[in-house]
Design a protein around this motif. Structure first.
Motif, mmCIF file in Angstrom:
data_model
loop_
_atom_site.group_PDB
_atom_site.id
_atom_site.type_symbol
_atom_site.label_atom_id
_atom_site.label_comp_id
_atom_site.label_asym_id
_atom_site.label_seq_id
_atom_site.Cartn_x
_atom_site.Cartn_y
_atom_site.Cartn_z
ATOM 1 N N ALA A 1 51.753 37.232 40.574
ATOM 2 C CA ALA A 1 52.148 37.734 39.447
ATOM 3 C C ALA A 1 51.977 39.134 39.932
ATOM 4 O O ALA A 1 50.528 39.463 39.703
ATOM 5 N N GLN A 2 52.594 40.099 38.513
ATOM 6 C CA GLN A 2 52.613 41.005 38.636
ATOM 7 C C GLN A 2 51.204 41.229 37.424
ATOM 8 O O GLN A 2 50.021 42.251 37.559
ATOM 9 N N ALA A 3 51.081 40.576 36.813
ATOM 10 C CA ALA A 3 49.804 40.703 35.432
ATOM 11 C C ALA A 3 48.600 39.516 36.477
ATOM 12 O O ALA A 3 49.251 38.662 36.608
ATOM 13 N N PRO A 4 47.863 39.948 36.564
ATOM 14 C CA PRO A 4 47.118 38.588 37.217
ATOM 15 C C PRO A 4 45.629 37.964 36.075
ATOM 16 O O PRO A 4 46.033 38.462 35.104
ATOM 17 N N VAL A 5 46.610 36.259 36.517
ATOM 18 C CA VAL A 5 45.650 35.388 35.296
ATOM 19 C C VAL A 5 44.515 35.151 36.455
ATOM 20 O O VAL A 5 44.323 34.594 37.496
ATOM 21 N N MET A 6 43.457 36.013 35.640
ATOM 22 C CA MET A 6 41.874 35.605 36.368
ATOM 23 C C MET A 6 41.214 33.867 35.518
ATOM 24 O O MET A 6 41.437 34.090 34.068
ATOM 25 N N LEU A 7 40.887 32.582 35.812
ATOM 26 C CA LEU A 7 40.553 31.750 35.235
ATOM 27 C C LEU A 7 39.224 32.080 34.585
ATOM 28 O O LEU A 7 38.312 32.821 34.768
ATOM 29 N N ASP B 1 59.318 50.353 43.989
ATOM 30 C CA ASP B 1 58.486 51.381 44.647
ATOM 31 C C ASP B 1 58.938 51.754 45.849
ATOM 32 O O ASP B 1 58.848 50.748 46.647
ATOM 33 N N MET B 2 60.128 52.909 45.825
ATOM 34 C CA MET B 2 60.563 53.455 46.916
ATOM 35 C C MET B 2 59.918 53.082 48.598
ATOM 36 O O MET B 2 60.287 53.111 49.144
ATOM 37 N N GLU C 1 35.203 39.952 33.256
ATOM 38 C CA GLU C 1 34.809 41.717 32.948
ATOM 39 C C GLU C 1 35.579 42.548 34.104
ATOM 40 O O GLU C 1 34.744 43.861 34.248
ATOM 41 N N LEU C 2 36.058 42.165 35.158
ATOM 42 C CA LEU C 2 37.196 43.409 36.272
ATOM 43 C C LEU C 2 37.658 43.706 35.658
ATOM 44 O O LEU C 2 38.240 43.165 34.480
ATOM 45 N N SER C 3 38.004 45.674 36.658
ATOM 46 C CA SER C 3 38.552 45.818 36.105
ATOM 47 C C SER C 3 40.677 45.665 36.081
ATOM 48 O O SER C 3 39.986 44.433 37.214
ATOM 49 N N GLY C 4 41.188 46.163 35.656
ATOM 50 C CA GLY C 4 42.621 45.330 35.463
ATOM 51 C C GLY C 4 43.022 45.566 37.502
ATOM 52 O O GLY C 4 43.503 44.433 37.980
ATOM 53 N N GLY C 5 42.467 46.431 37.908
ATOM 54 C CA GLY C 5 42.665 46.597 39.861
ATOM 55 C C GLY C 5 41.916 45.469 40.627
ATOM 56 O O GLY C 5 42.406 44.901 41.563
ATOM 57 N N GLU C 6 40.668 44.981 40.451
ATOM 58 C CA GLU C 6 39.984 44.395 40.265
ATOM 59 C C GLU C 6 40.527 43.455 39.910
ATOM 60 O O GLU C 6 40.427 41.806 41.308
ATOM 61 N N SER D 1 49.797 47.775 39.698
ATOM 62 C CA SER D 1 48.716 48.148 38.040
ATOM 63 C C SER D 1 47.632 49.414 39.545
ATOM 64 O O SER D 1 46.341 49.467 38.945
ATOM 65 N N LEU D 2 47.712 49.489 41.325
ATOM 66 C CA LEU D 2 46.817 49.517 41.412
ATOM 67 C C LEU D 2 46.424 51.299 41.601
ATOM 68 O O LEU D 2 47.991 52.119 41.481
ATOM 69 N N ASP D 3 45.279 52.226 41.745
ATOM 70 C CA ASP D 3 45.562 53.135 42.617
ATOM 71 C C ASP D 3 45.527 53.161 43.725
ATOM 72 O O ASP D 3 46.240 52.688 44.366
ATOM 73 N N PRO D 4 46.536 55.038 44.252
ATOM 74 C CA PRO D 4 46.768 55.255 45.602
ATOM 75 C C PRO D 4 46.202 54.584 46.224
ATOM 76 O O PRO D 4 47.055 53.851 47.622
ATOM 77 N N THR D 5 45.222 54.666 46.574
ATOM 78 C CA THR D 5 43.820 54.096 47.116
ATOM 79 C C THR D 5 43.887 52.501 48.031
ATOM 80 O O THR D 5 43.916 51.987 48.242
#
Length: 191
Positions: free
Chosen positions: A28-34, A138-139, A78-83, A108-112
């Motif tokens: 999913a676009q919004a990650p689910v952390m248990l 994203d084209m 405690e992870l960042s959104g990208g993590e 939601s990720l940075d380019p790298t």
């Protein structure tokens, strides 16, 4: 809402595998952390399906997602959104699905990190013979990760075809407008 739906399949027999992998996995676009640690989140799929946890595969995937440095004892909340996004993706890969359904997985990720995930998923598809369906606005991503585009608008499939052909000359007005908007923004930024 207009969505570009991308399908990437390297092998024709990918949905008929009988290697114990699950047929489909959705990210999913919004990650689910248990609740629990990063490791507990990674082990969840194995526990639910009664299969052995492949720690070597998990570590390789985490490294490819640029999360090799992550402390697996860290609480997942405690992870960042990208993590979180990349950990959720790795958790899905551990099911070894024949088909990955990727809903704005890199938005939601940075380019790298985005590039690392795209490369990781392309390598995964090659290694595992898995197909990937990318849902993205994203084209550039559409161009780089897909061999087919399924363009949706107004709640229905409006176009389906080869990626290169789609970008060279979409057959519907909605697709032409969708493609033109980013090009107009680029032109405005260059002035």
């Amino acid at each position: 809402m207009k969505v570009s739906f991308n399908w990437k399949a390297k092998h024709n027999n990918h949905l008929n595998r009988s290697n114990g992998g699950k047929k489909f996995s959705y990210v999913a676009q919004a990650p689910v952390m248990l609740a629990g640690t990063v490791e507990q989140n990674l082990r969840t799929a194995s526990l639910l399906h009664g299969t052995p946890f492949d720690e070597q595969l998990a570590r390789r995937c985490m490294a490819e997602a640029e999360l090799g440095h992550l402390d697996w004892t860290k609480p997942a909340v405690e992870l960042s959104g990208g993590e979180k996004q990349r950990t959720a993706l790795v958790r899905s890969l551990l099911l070894r699905p024949s088909m990955l359904l990727l809903d704005e997985t890199t938005s939601s990720l940075d380019p790298t990190s985005k590039e690392a995930v795209e490369q990781m998923l392309n390598r995964w598809a090659e290694r595992e013979g898995a197909a990937m369906a990318w849902i993205t606005h994203d084209m550039e991503q559409s161009r780089s990760v897909s061999d087919q585009i399924w363009f949706m608008g107004e709640g229905k499939l409006l176009e389906r075809g080869d990626t290169k052909a789609f970008f060279q000359g979409p057959s519907t007005e909605q697709a032409r407008r969708f493609i033109q908007k980013p090009l107009e923004r680029e032109a405005d930024g260059d002035e």
